[in-house]
Design a protein around this motif. Structure first.
Motif, PDB file in Angstrom:
ATOM      1  N   LEU A  72      41.872  37.429  42.500  1.00 23.73           N
ATOM      2  CA  LEU A  72      42.788  36.279  42.547  1.00 23.73           C
ATOM      3  C   LEU A  72      43.759  36.440  43.707  1.00 23.73           C
ATOM      4  O   LEU A  72      43.983  35.516  44.490  1.00 23.73           O
ATOM      5  N   ASP A  73      44.286  37.643  43.822  1.00 24.93           N
ATOM      6  CA  ASP A  73      45.216  37.954  44.908  1.00 24.93           C
ATOM      7  C   ASP A  73      44.539  37.704  46.256  1.00 24.93           C
ATOM      8  O   ASP A  73      45.096  37.032  47.127  1.00 24.93           O
ATOM      9  N   THR A  74      43.322  38.214  46.387  1.00 25.82           N
ATOM     10  CA  THR A  74      42.600  38.061  47.654  1.00 25.82           C
ATOM     11  C   THR A  74      42.430  36.589  48.007  1.00 25.82           C
ATOM     12  O   THR A  74      42.728  36.159  49.115  1.00 25.82           O
ATOM     13  N   ILE A  75      41.960  35.827  47.014  1.00 19.98           N
ATOM     14  CA  ILE A  75      41.710  34.406  47.283  1.00 19.98           C
ATOM     15  C   ILE A  75      43.005  33.698  47.660  1.00 19.98           C
ATOM     16  O   ILE A  75      43.086  32.995  48.666  1.00 19.98           O
ATOM     17  N   LEU A  76      44.038  33.933  46.853  1.00 21.35           N
ATOM     18  CA  LEU A  76      45.311  33.253  47.123  1.00 21.35           C
ATOM     19  C   LEU A  76      45.846  33.607  48.504  1.00 21.35           C
ATOM     20  O   LEU A  76      46.335  32.749  49.239  1.00 21.35           O
ATOM     21  N   MET A  77      45.732  34.894  48.846  1.00 25.77           N
ATOM     22  CA  MET A  77      46.270  35.294  50.148  1.00 25.77           C
ATOM     23  C   MET A  77      45.447  34.723  51.307  1.00 25.77           C
ATOM     24  O   MET A  77      45.980  34.455  52.372  1.00 25.77           O
ATOM     25  N   ARG A  78      44.152  34.532  51.072  1.00 26.59           N
ATOM     26  CA  ARG A  78      43.360  33.903  52.126  1.00 26.59           C
ATOM     27  C   ARG A  78      43.781  32.445  52.297  1.00 26.59           C
ATOM     28  O   ARG A  78      43.869  31.927  53.395  1.00 26.59           O
TER      29      ARG A  78
END
Lengths: 285, 325, 532
Positions: A114-120
């Motif tokens: 989730l973190d990865t997606i949001l940060m992208r």
């Protein structure tokens, strides 16, 4: 309450706070204070255009700060423009901050994919030039204050999200956080009581910078020909329009709104700095 | 580390793909480039001819497919206006923007960092207050207004610096840049300072905020108690700690310097990317706008990656996500 | 410093001092020019765009040239005469050489026409001027051009095509940009072009016309008006075009700077939607409900025209840089009708007309226009909104970037119809032929025949249409002109559109430079001369 008493002991914050209060009151009550209504086209006349400060307009009103190119009383235009600029800056900052806070805290707390997606998503957003976003939005929606607010919120939210996440990540790595999670408190409570307060100081720095910045962006959008409608100028568009006259000596059209802008932004910034020192528990002696 | 970089690389490709999709469909919603291109005195079939030649008569998804297949072979399409490959046009303009951004960044860090740390170390001093006042001013003045003011003061009134354009270039270490000639530096001075001003204030504030925060922490008190010199405290304890947020911001800001130099470039007629893209937006030169945006996205992805790596090196507490579990 | 900034006179004197410092003797041999725009290509046949065309005239010649008022003058052709109803004969200039040394002959013209009509990926082709014409070489210096129908404007069309050496008939646009193929017969030779930065030209020593004084010319694009003026004041450039109106008073007061002004053929006008259908959301009653366009009624259109204080716009918004207009052409320019005068300012009569038409209490209106396309465009719109509000038409303004504006203006409405009720736009005759604006804006829209592509408000008058068509079919230009003037008179009196003003074009130069100028607002560097 603690914060309030702290403000009283700090003269700088007191003065800047007072200044903000005065500016806010002036903006809110502009229709009552302003000598003329600069947005009422039937009463504004280009025949009054570019009167020097103290000049008398056709209807007998004295333009204490002169008139602009379209014949608006600069003092009235400043008061109304202040209203517009503050509305744009505060609303867009509030929307952007809310979105950024939710996204940033969620990313930091849950981590992983989730973190990865949001940060992208944040990365994508940060790489959009503000001008293009504004241009596209204004092309789709038309001109107007509400559209500028939306455009500025979209431009800014990612910055808040990134900052919140960065601050929260550092908190998350600290020893006490493990202790907190061990207590099996609810997720909301952990986020609310532990991640959030520790993000606040960096958020305040950012929010003050961004409030000031969004007033500038709004002015820049006006400079590039998009932004608020020309018949209802904000401080930014007053400055942008007035600049064209500065070489011919009509300094007041751009100077007074510029001074007002500087005063407003400076007051907000100083107050924000002071507030940050008060809130940040590690700095409180 | 390698796994992390690889993974981020793959993510980046996905991001670029999604971006191209968004940008392509968004730009197709705005205006019609044919109106800006075809002279109104032309024969009636001219509009259709141009539309056909540029493939604008096709549905958007067909146009996108063409773009995508082209892009995979390194061709981002031809500019409508100039009739030349978008990438070539951008490559021609990029050095000018890069040197502007580098100069601005150098100015921002060399001025902003020492002043910010100084203000942070003596938060109540007169100097600190003055510096912070300046930073407030720097943040509050709109870039375009300052740019125009600079022109009036330094070019018109004082006559010290040229108003616009890029100066002579010279080749040094295989790089052609206007940074290597006096004329070039003269031309660079105003736009670079103009572009840097906001960043100076930003770096200053970050440095001061960071210094304040770190200096109040226990380990600094311990270091003081151990009798370490102020210089050593600053170098060994303060700097590594405040550099993290500054590196993040400066890293991202370098991207924004390049991507957002548009306003400065149009005021000073600086022949860089920003001016190219502003003109392209005005003229609806879609291939350039799309190519430029994708370039900016790629740039940001790389910068973010680099920032994350530096982050990890500077602060071991932050582990790279790719290495986790 | 603060004091002098606050005090306009002090500020100006500070500027004057600054100028004295930066003045250096003019280098007569080299000329530096700052233009507001830059060509999209150095290929003279790539795009029919004003700036491209005016740059092309520096390096290339056409058969027929236009003077600064677009009167046709001999170029590579010394004369042209109709030999019958459908054929023109051009006698070519002997002894002319291209910059590469090749001799100019009729074959070059034929080759040029072949190339110019078919440049790949041209964003706006010159085919418009070539298609439907047959070119026949009689001998090396005689050329016949024939059309299927009688067509009096062949010489005008020929003035639009830059002649190239036939050796480069297959050259690419890139070849012209890099200089590989850019050999014309014009007053300057092409040296170097760095897009966005600089264009360098060198004097053509073998020019057939009057030789240029400048050894070399440097052309820089500076888009921002204030920056352009500042560049001149600071001495970076010797000559600029399009002085921003607000900078003009300052430049005029300055010693060492000469200003050149002339009324241009660029007209700003309002179109008023004048058909019943469709009902558009931009004109409503005071309750906000859309109403049928009031501008169907000629009295309402006249009221709008009388409500506009053109002189006030000229004085206050344009700083004197506009001339109130009552028709397409400025005085002294092709197609000008002496029977028409600009409407005066008469708000009282305007209100009466509104009342007579049944709009005593006025209505609500949104007017649209482009931002940054024409000089002071948004400010003019704002002034017009003020003026209309004063006669009871409660007006608001919506401006947008030109790229968005023109799409909506032409076909943003339902079924790709024009979107706006009232919009402001501009027009300048690029062709120098008098029927041009009538064919585009006034004639009833008939897409297939090429009539009325710019007629966005539904104006239609059969009598006017006939006058336009008859005039365009007569090889006798005098007969045609009479018909066009008649058509203009009728259309303007019916407010087919509401003219506002002609822009006054400006140029500024350091002392020692003169500029020959006229109704064309584009800049021709060969007209920039050293003062004797």
């Amino acid at each position: 309450m603690i914060a309030l008493s702290a403000i009283r002991t700090r003269p700088t914050s007191y003065v800047s706070g007072l200044l903000i209060a005065i500016i806010a009151i002036a903006a809110v009550f502009a229709p009552l204070i302003a000598p003329t209504d600069p947005y009422a086209l039937a009463t504004v006349s280009i025949l009054d255009g570019r009167l020097a400060p103290g000049g008398e307009m056709l209807d007998g009103t004295i333009a204490w700060l002169g008139t602009d190119g379209a014949g608006r009383d600069v003092l009235s235009a400043i008061l109304y423009g202040l209203r517009t600029s503050l509305t744009v800056a505060i609303s867009s900052a509030a929307i952007a901050l809310t979105i950024g806070l939710i996204v940033g805290l969620t990313a930091a707390f849950y981590g992983g994919r989730l973190d990865t997606i949001l940060m992208r998503v944040v990365d994508i957003q940060l790489s959009f030039p503000a001008i293009l976003v504004a241009l596209v939005l204004l092309a789709l929606l038309g001109k107007g204050i509400d559209k500028v607010i939306i455009a500025l919120a979209i431009v800014q939210w990612a910055l808040y999200a990134r900052t919140v996440r960065a601050a929260a990540m550092v908190e998350r790595r600290k020893e006490y956080f493990e202790a907190v999670t061990c207590l099996e408190l609810s997720n909301t409570r952990i986020i609310w009581r532990h991640l959030l307060p520790n993000s606040v100081s960096s958020l305040i720095v950012l929010a003050t910078l961004q409030t000031a910045h969004s007033i500038s962006i709004e002015a820049t959008l006006s400079f590039l020909g998009v932004g608020v409608p020309i018949t209802e100028p904000s401080l930014g568009s007053l400055i942008a329009n007035g600049f064209d006259y500065i070489l011919s000596g009509a300094y007041w059209i751009t100077f007074f709104p510029g001074a007002m802008l500087l005063a407003t932004v400076a007051a907000i910034n100083i107050f924000g700095d002071q507030l940050r020192e008060i809130i940040n528990p590690r700095l409180a002696k | 580390m390698f796994a992390f970089v690889l993974r981020r690389g793959m993510q980046s490709v996905v991001v670029l793909f999604v971006m191209s999709l968004i940008v392509f469909s968004m730009i197709n919603l705005v205006g019609d480039p044919v109106d800006m291109l075809v002279n109104p005195e032309s024969l009636p079939d001219e509009i259709e001819r141009v539309r056909r030649d540029f493939g604008l008569d096709q549905p958007v998804y067909v146009q996108y497919w063409k773009f995508l297949t082209g892009a995979l072979s390194g061709d981002l399409g031809n500019s409508f206006v100039f009739g030349r490959p978008a990438l070539t046009l951008m490559a021609e303009r990029f050095p000018a923007t890069l040197e502007l951004a580098i100069c601005a960044l150098i100015i921002a860090v060399t001025i902003g960092l020492p002043l910010g740390v100084y203000a942070g170390l003596r938060p109540d001093g007169l100097g600190a207050r003055f510096i912070m006042g300046l930073s407030v001013l720097g943040i509050s003045i709109p870039t375009f207004w300052l740019g125009l003011m600079m022109i009036i003061v330094f070019s018109v009134i004082l006559g010290w610096l040229p108003v616009s354009g890029r100066g002579e270039t010279a080749v040094f270490l295989g790089i052609e840049s206007s940074m290597f000639t006096l004329d070039g530096l003269k031309h660079l001075a105003m736009p670079a300072t103009n572009l840097a001003l906001f960043k100076i204030a930003m770096v200053m504030r970050l440095a001061r905020a960071g210094t304040n925060e770190v200096m109040a922490q226990d380990f600094i008190r311990f270091a003081r108690a151990k009798g370490l010199s102020s210089r050593r405290i600053v170098r060994a304890h303060l700097m590594p700690n405040i550099l993290i947020p500054i590196v993040t911001v400066v890293g991202i800001e370098f991207g924004t310097l390049i991507a957002f130099a548009t306003v400065t470039e149009s005021i000073f007629a600086w022949p860089g990317l920003g001016k190219l893209v502003i003109d392209a937006i005005v003229n609806l030169d879609r291939p350039i706008v799309v190519a430029y945006l994708l370039f900016v996205v790629a740039l940001f992805l790389v910068l973010n990656l680099v920032v994350d790596i530096i982050y990890a090196v500077l602060d071991p507490r932050v582990r790279l996500q790719g290495d986790e579990e | 410093m603060t004091k002098s900034i606050l005090n306009p006179r002090g500020f100006l004197s500070a500027l004057a001092v600054g100028f004295a410092f930066s003045t250096s003797p003019l280098m007569a041999a080299d000329l530096t020019v700052a233009l507001a725009a830059e060509p999209t290509s150095m290929d003279p046949h790539y795009q029919n765009l004003t700036i491209n065309n005016s740059m092309a005239t520096q390096v290339y010649d056409a058969l027929v040239l236009q003077d600064v008022n677009q009167k046709l003058i001999p170029g590579l052709a010394v004369s042209w005469t109709p030999v019958d109803d459908r054929t023109w004969e051009f006698k070519l200039r002997p002894g002319v050489k291209f910059h590469n040394g090749a001799a100019f002959a009729a074959e070059d013209v034929v080759a040029t026409m072949k190339r110019a009509a078919n440049v790949p990926n041209s964003p706006s082709s010159f085919g418009t001027f070539i298609k439907g014409k047959t070119f026949e070489v009689v001998d090396d210096l005689t050329l016949r051009v024939s059309t299927k129908k009688p067509y009096p404007f062949t010489p005008n069309d020929m003035s639009r095509i830059a002649i190239i050496d036939s050796a480069f008939v297959d050259a690419t646009t890139e070849d012209f940009n890099t200089g590989k193929a850019s050999f014309g017969t014009g007053p300057f030779t092409f040296s170097k072009w760095l897009p966005g930065d600089v264009l360098k030209l060198t004097r053509n020593e073998a020019y057939w016309g009057k030789a240029m004084e400048w050894d070399s010319v440097t052309v820089r694009p500076i888009g921002d008006g204030t920056t352009r003026s500042a560049a001149l004041i600071a001495g970076d450039v010797d000559f600029i075009e399009r002085v921003a109106p607000s900078d003009l008073p300052n430049l005029e007061k300055r010693s060492g700077v000469t200003i050149f002004k002339s009324v241009s053929n660029r007209l700003l006008y309002l179109t008023l939607h004048m058909t019943d259908e469709p009902i558009k959301p931009y004109v409503t009653g005071h309750d906000g409900k859309p109403i049928v366009s009031p501008f169907r009624d000629i009295r309402v259109r006249q009221a709008v025209s009388l409500a506009i204080h053109r002189q006030a716009i000229a004085d206050r918004v344009m700083d004197g840089l506009s001339a109130p207009a009552g028709q397409f052409s400025p005085k002294g320019y092709i197609g000008y009708s002496a029977n028409l005068t600009p409407d005066g300012y008469d708000p009282k009569r305007a209100k009466e007309l509104l009342a007579e038409a049944g709009y005593k209490d006025g209505f609500k209106l949104t007017i649209h226009g482009p931002a940054g396309r024409y000089s002071n465009d948004t400010r003019i719109l704002e002034a017009i909104a003020q003026m209309l509000s004063r006669i009871g038409i409660e007006t608001s303004v919506e401006t947008m970037p030109a790229s968005v504006f023109f799409k909506r203006f032409s076909r943003g409405g339902p079924n790709k119809t024009p979107e706006f009720t009232v919009a402001m736009s501009g027009y300048a005759n690029g062709s120098g032929e008098p029927s041009h604006p009538l064919r585009i804006f006034i004639h009833t829209k008939q897409k297939a025949r090429g009539y009325g592509p710019g007629n966005r408000n539904g104006y239609s008058n059969a009598k006017v249409d006939k006058l336009i068509e008859d005039g365009r079919a007569s090889m006798d230009i005098a007969v045609g002109e009479k018909a066009f003037i008649q058509a203009t008179d009728i259309a303007m009196r019916e407010y087919a559109l509401v003219p506002i003003h002609h822009e006054i074009a400006t140029w500024a130069a350091r002392d020692g430079i003169t500029y020959e100028h006229g109704a064309l607002d584009s800049t021709f560097i060969h007209n920039v001369r050293a003062k004797k």
